[in-house]
Design an enzyme around this catalytic site. Structure first.
Site, PDB file in Angstrom:
ATOM      1  N   SER A  94       8.265  55.857  40.900  1.00  0.00           N
ATOM      2  CA  SER A  94       7.169  55.905  41.870  1.00  0.00           C
ATOM      3  C   SER A  94       7.600  56.363  43.242  1.00  0.00           C
ATOM      4  O   SER A  94       6.820  56.973  43.972  1.00  0.00           O
ATOM      5  CB  SER A  94       6.510  54.529  41.959  1.00  0.00           C
ATOM      6  OG  SER A  94       7.456  53.532  42.305  1.00  0.00           O
TER       7      SER A  94
ATOM      8  N   HIS B  49       2.631  56.913  37.220  1.00  0.00           N
ATOM      9  CA  HIS B  49       2.606  58.222  37.887  1.00  0.00           C
ATOM     10  C   HIS B  49       2.760  59.374  36.902  1.00  0.00           C
ATOM     11  O   HIS B  49       3.045  60.499  37.296  1.00  0.00           O
ATOM     12  CB  HIS B  49       3.695  58.280  38.966  1.00  0.00           C
ATOM     13  CG  HIS B  49       3.509  57.244  40.017  1.00  0.00           C
ATOM     14  ND1 HIS B  49       2.695  57.430  41.111  1.00  0.00           N
ATOM     15  CD2 HIS B  49       3.985  55.975  40.114  1.00  0.00           C
ATOM     16  CE1 HIS B  49       2.702  56.331  41.848  1.00  0.00           C
ATOM     17  NE2 HIS B  49       3.470  55.432  41.258  1.00  0.00           N
TER      18      HIS B  49
ATOM     19  N   LYS C  23      -4.362  55.585  39.731  1.00  0.00           N
ATOM     20  CA  LYS C  23      -3.723  56.719  40.421  1.00  0.00           C
ATOM     21  C   LYS C  23      -4.404  58.015  39.992  1.00  0.00           C
ATOM     22  O   LYS C  23      -5.513  58.267  40.429  1.00  0.00           O
ATOM     23  CB  LYS C  23      -2.222  56.649  40.195  1.00  0.00           C
ATOM     24  CG  LYS C  23      -1.683  55.509  41.069  1.00  0.00           C
ATOM     25  CD  LYS C  23      -0.381  54.916  40.713  1.00  0.00           C
ATOM     26  CE  LYS C  23      -0.148  53.709  41.627  1.00  0.00           C
ATOM     27  NZ  LYS C  23       0.946  52.868  41.183  1.00  0.00           N
TER      28      LYS C  23
HETATM   29  C1  PLP Z   1       1.165  51.499  41.327  1.00  0.00           C
HETATM   30  C2  PLP Z   1       2.080  51.096  40.254  1.00  0.00           C
HETATM   31  C3  PLP Z   1       1.779  50.015  39.438  1.00  0.00           C
HETATM   32  C4  PLP Z   1       0.627  49.102  39.700  1.00  0.00           C
HETATM   33  O1  PLP Z   1      -0.562  49.628  39.242  1.00  0.00           O
HETATM   34  P1  PLP Z   1      -1.910  49.073  39.887  1.00  0.00           P
HETATM   35  O2  PLP Z   1      -2.942  49.509  38.918  1.00  0.00           O
HETATM   36  O3  PLP Z   1      -2.023  49.708  41.216  1.00  0.00           O
HETATM   37  O4  PLP Z   1      -1.776  47.592  39.962  1.00  0.00           O
HETATM   38  C5  PLP Z   1       2.618  49.762  38.383  1.00  0.00           C
HETATM   39  N1  PLP Z   1       3.711  50.505  38.163  1.00  0.00           N
HETATM   40  C6  PLP Z   1       4.036  51.541  38.938  1.00  0.00           C
HETATM   41  C7  PLP Z   1       5.257  52.332  38.619  1.00  0.00           C
HETATM   42  C8  PLP Z   1       3.246  51.866  40.018  1.00  0.00           C
HETATM   43  O5  PLP Z   1       3.586  52.870  40.809  1.00  0.00           O
END
Ligand code: PLP
Length: 391
Positions: free
Chosen positions: A185, A213, A243
């Site tokens: 991330s 991602h 995302k």
């Molecule tokens: C953003 C993120 C999460 C969390 O996901 P949400 O739906 O925002 O709670 C989990 N793992 C990674 C690698 C992330 O970047």
């Protein structure tokens, strides 16, 4: 002390200490949209830090789907999915995600964070072992901690180190999991998922990739298990709907047996309210777009490549490009300078990233204008990189 002031004194002391190290975080009101636009204090900015890689949070089709679901089913889901919160849209979304990820089944959670806490702690516990990449996202690490399984951390993407740890410690546990981000991330690089799958098989460990991602933007939107064409043998593909999918929620794509087990054992699914119908409907509409528009899914990485080429950086593997500045204060100042130039690029500081690796984390979306990318690259090349090189 009867007046309760020790509480405020405690947190104020903590806040002051964070402030001194440029590590205090405050929330800044920021309006978003359309596309990659943002507004702060009435000033329009182009956002280069958002994870809405396909700009689907702003898509008319996605927004209409959410509105129609509110009209049909209401604003909230009313209870846990096991009580009355399992509204009719869930099956459709889970079927669609399983199809995209080529798995038998899928379970949707309230968020990606909740998914990881629930999945890991349901599958392993005391007497089991976990092997996790050192740069794994906070919620993989917290899921590991919540499970009480003994956790071994391997150096980032270092398969020799993972092999050595498996050889030494796999035998300590009845069951074993290997945890990694599929796309990291804060660094934007990919895990060597095919190699990890082979290692996992050899050592009878269950590989789980967090593709927060990856979905929507890597391998024609199918995610990190599909890089290079062949599907890697990843029995636990988890990710988020928050995302590239543009809305909110988390998921696990896995075998029918695993999903059935998770539905009956994951505490963060059972003891929390189901997603609002609008969030589920929005995700269905977004997955439709991801499945049908492969050119769109390729665009964020193409935009990132335009940026890295302008700066002579290696080609990106994802829409995430880190510019390491190391020091938290320097990073905050660079971010402030970019904001004055009309760009929103939030500085990333410890503990989100390891100590001494503060950075600008620049993310690219399908709808970024090339002219904005070129101007951002020029400012970073002329005003941020020389300063870093001179240190
Ligand atoms: C953003 C993120 C999460 C969390 O996901 P949400 O739906 O925002 O709670 C989990 N793992 C990674 C690698 C992330 O970047």
């Amino acid at each position: 002390m009867a007046d309760g002031n020790s509480l405020d004194a405690f947190v104020k002391g903590k806040l002051d200490a964070l402030e001194k190290r440029a590590l205090r975080r405050v929330l800044v009101e920021t309006a978003r949209g359309p596309a990659a636009a943002a507004a702060r204090d009435g000033k329009r900015l182009v956002s280069f830090c958002c994870n809405d890689y396909l700009n689907l949070s702003q898509s008319d089709r996605v927004k209409e789907a959410a509105k129609a679901a509110i009209d049909a089913y209401g604003a909230g889901s009313g209870a846990s999915r096991h009580i009355t919160g399992n509204h009719p849209l869930y099956t459709e979304l889970e079927t669609r995600l399983a199809r995209l990820k080529e798995t038998e089944d899928c379970v949707v959670f309230g968020s990606g964070y909740l998914a990881n806490l629930g999945i890991i702690s349901a599958l392993v516990g005391v007497g089991d072992v976990i092997f996790a990449d050192e740069l794994s996202h906070s919620c993989l690490m917290m899921g590991a901690r919540l499970s009480y399984a003994k956790t071994h951390i391997f150096r980032h993407n270092d398969m020799a180190h993972l092999t050595a740890l498996l050889e030494e410690h796999r035998k300590d546990g009845r069951h074993a999991m290997i945890l990694t981000d599929g796309v990291f991330s804060m660094d934007g690089d990919l895990a060597p998922v095919q190699d990890m799958a082979a290692l996992a098989r050899r050592h009878d460990a269950w590989l789980m990739t967090d593709d927060a991602h990856g979905i929507g933007v890597v391998a024609d939107g199918k995610g990190s298990s599909f890089v290079g064409g062949a599907k890697a043998d990843v029995p636990l593909q988890m990710g988020t709907l928050s995302k590239a999918v543009g809305g909110y929620g988390g998921y696990l794509c896995a075998s029918r047996a695993v999903c059935d087990f998770i539905r009956t054992r994951a505490r963060t699914l059972i003891y929390t309210t189901g997603l609002p119908p609008a969030a589920v409907a929005a995700a269905i509409a977004a997955i439709d777009i991801i499945e049908s528009d492969k050119a769109l899914t390729r665009r964020p990485v193409e935009k990132a490549k335009r940026f890295t080429r302008a700066l002579n950086l290696p080609d990106p593997e994802s829409p995430i490009v880190p510019v390491l500045l190391d020091d938290a204060q320097v990073t905050l100042e660079a971010s402030k300078m970019l904001e004055a130039e009309g760009f929103l690029v939030t500085g990333i500081r410890p503990p989100t990233v390891p100590e001494g690796t503060a950075r600008l984390r620049i993310t690219f979306t399908a709808e970024h204008e090339d002219a904005d990318i070129d101007r951002l690259a020029a400012i970073i090349r002329e005003r941020i990189m020389p300063r870093k090189a001179a240190e």
